[in-house]
Design a protein around this motif. Sequence first.
Motif, PDB file in Angstrom:
ATOM      1  N   GLU A   1     -39.542  11.938 -12.324  1.00  0.00           N
ATOM      2  CA  GLU A   1     -39.526  12.328 -13.803  1.00  0.00           C
ATOM      3  C   GLU A   1     -38.885  13.720 -13.832  1.00  0.00           C
ATOM      4  O   GLU A   1     -37.846  13.963 -14.634  1.00  0.00           O
ATOM      5  CB  GLU A   1     -40.727  12.497 -14.376  1.00  0.00           C
ATOM      6  N   ARG A   2     -39.272  14.649 -12.876  1.00  0.00           N
ATOM      7  CA  ARG A   2     -38.983  16.222 -12.877  1.00  0.00           C
ATOM      8  C   ARG A   2     -37.442  16.212 -12.110  1.00  0.00           C
ATOM      9  O   ARG A   2     -36.674  17.043 -12.720  1.00  0.00           O
ATOM     10  CB  ARG A   2     -39.855  16.959 -12.217  1.00  0.00           C
TER      11      ARG A   2
ATOM     12  N   SER B   1     -44.189   9.468  -9.511  1.00  0.00           N
ATOM     13  CA  SER B   1     -43.642   9.395 -10.530  1.00  0.00           C
ATOM     14  C   SER B   1     -43.346  10.687 -11.422  1.00  0.00           C
ATOM     15  O   SER B   1     -42.342  10.577 -12.062  1.00  0.00           O
ATOM     16  CB  SER B   1     -44.488   8.439 -11.375  1.00  0.00           C
ATOM     17  N   LYS B   2     -44.173  11.534 -10.902  1.00  0.00           N
ATOM     18  CA  LYS B   2     -44.187  12.866 -11.849  1.00  0.00           C
ATOM     19  C   LYS B   2     -42.925  13.397 -11.094  1.00  0.00           C
ATOM     20  O   LYS B   2     -41.920  14.241 -11.762  1.00  0.00           O
ATOM     21  CB  LYS B   2     -45.228  13.548 -11.438  1.00  0.00           C
ATOM     22  N   VAL B   3     -42.516  13.361  -9.815  1.00  0.00           N
ATOM     23  CA  VAL B   3     -41.578  14.072  -8.899  1.00  0.00           C
ATOM     24  C   VAL B   3     -40.060  13.359  -9.489  1.00  0.00           C
ATOM     25  O   VAL B   3     -39.321  14.180  -9.808  1.00  0.00           O
ATOM     26  CB  VAL B   3     -41.508  13.907  -7.503  1.00  0.00           C
TER      27      VAL B   3
ATOM     28  N   ASP C   1     -48.454  16.128  -6.081  1.00  0.00           N
ATOM     29  CA  ASP C   1     -47.823  15.418  -7.204  1.00  0.00           C
ATOM     30  C   ASP C   1     -47.609  13.905  -6.769  1.00  0.00           C
ATOM     31  O   ASP C   1     -47.375  13.539  -5.382  1.00  0.00           O
ATOM     32  CB  ASP C   1     -46.676  16.023  -7.552  1.00  0.00           C
ATOM     33  N   HIS C   2     -47.548  13.073  -7.817  1.00  0.00           N
ATOM     34  CA  HIS C   2     -47.321  11.495  -7.723  1.00  0.00           C
ATOM     35  C   HIS C   2     -45.903  11.483  -7.478  1.00  0.00           C
ATOM     36  O   HIS C   2     -44.970  12.256  -8.226  1.00  0.00           O
ATOM     37  CB  HIS C   2     -48.003  10.758  -8.782  1.00  0.00           C
TER      38      HIS C   2
ATOM     39  N   VAL D   1     -42.215  21.248  -8.524  1.00  0.00           N
ATOM     40  CA  VAL D   1     -42.779  20.041  -7.969  1.00  0.00           C
ATOM     41  C   VAL D   1     -43.561  20.744  -6.820  1.00  0.00           C
ATOM     42  O   VAL D   1     -43.153  21.584  -6.123  1.00  0.00           O
ATOM     43  CB  VAL D   1     -41.579  19.426  -7.420  1.00  0.00           C
TER      44      VAL D   1
END
Length: 107
Positions: A39-40, A35-37, A32-33, A28
């Motif tokens: 999700e991860r 939603s990506k964070v 990053d957006h 991360v």
Amino acid sequence: MKKILLLFGFLAVAGAAEAGFRCGNLLVETGDHESKVFERCGEPEYMEERIGYRGQRLRHPGGLDIEGYEQVIIHEWIYNFGPSRLRERLIFENGILVEIDDLEHGY
């Protein structure tokens, strides 16, 4: 001169590599957006939302003032990865990760 420029290039890349952390084996990093964070890393331990403003005021010598401000939605998330790792504070502006801070060890 080339050696100095090469050294600065390596330092810039090294600094960019440190602007992130790992959730499991996924990286991360700033930019990053949300939603990506999410999700991860999953749901953070703490979440807060606030409104901020950024902008500037320009003054012309003739007495004309121009102000330009925009509203920014700020989200602060804190992840606690347990006692063997540092807690991480993430700051998002309008959904984009702009700052990562290491805190004390988790619990």
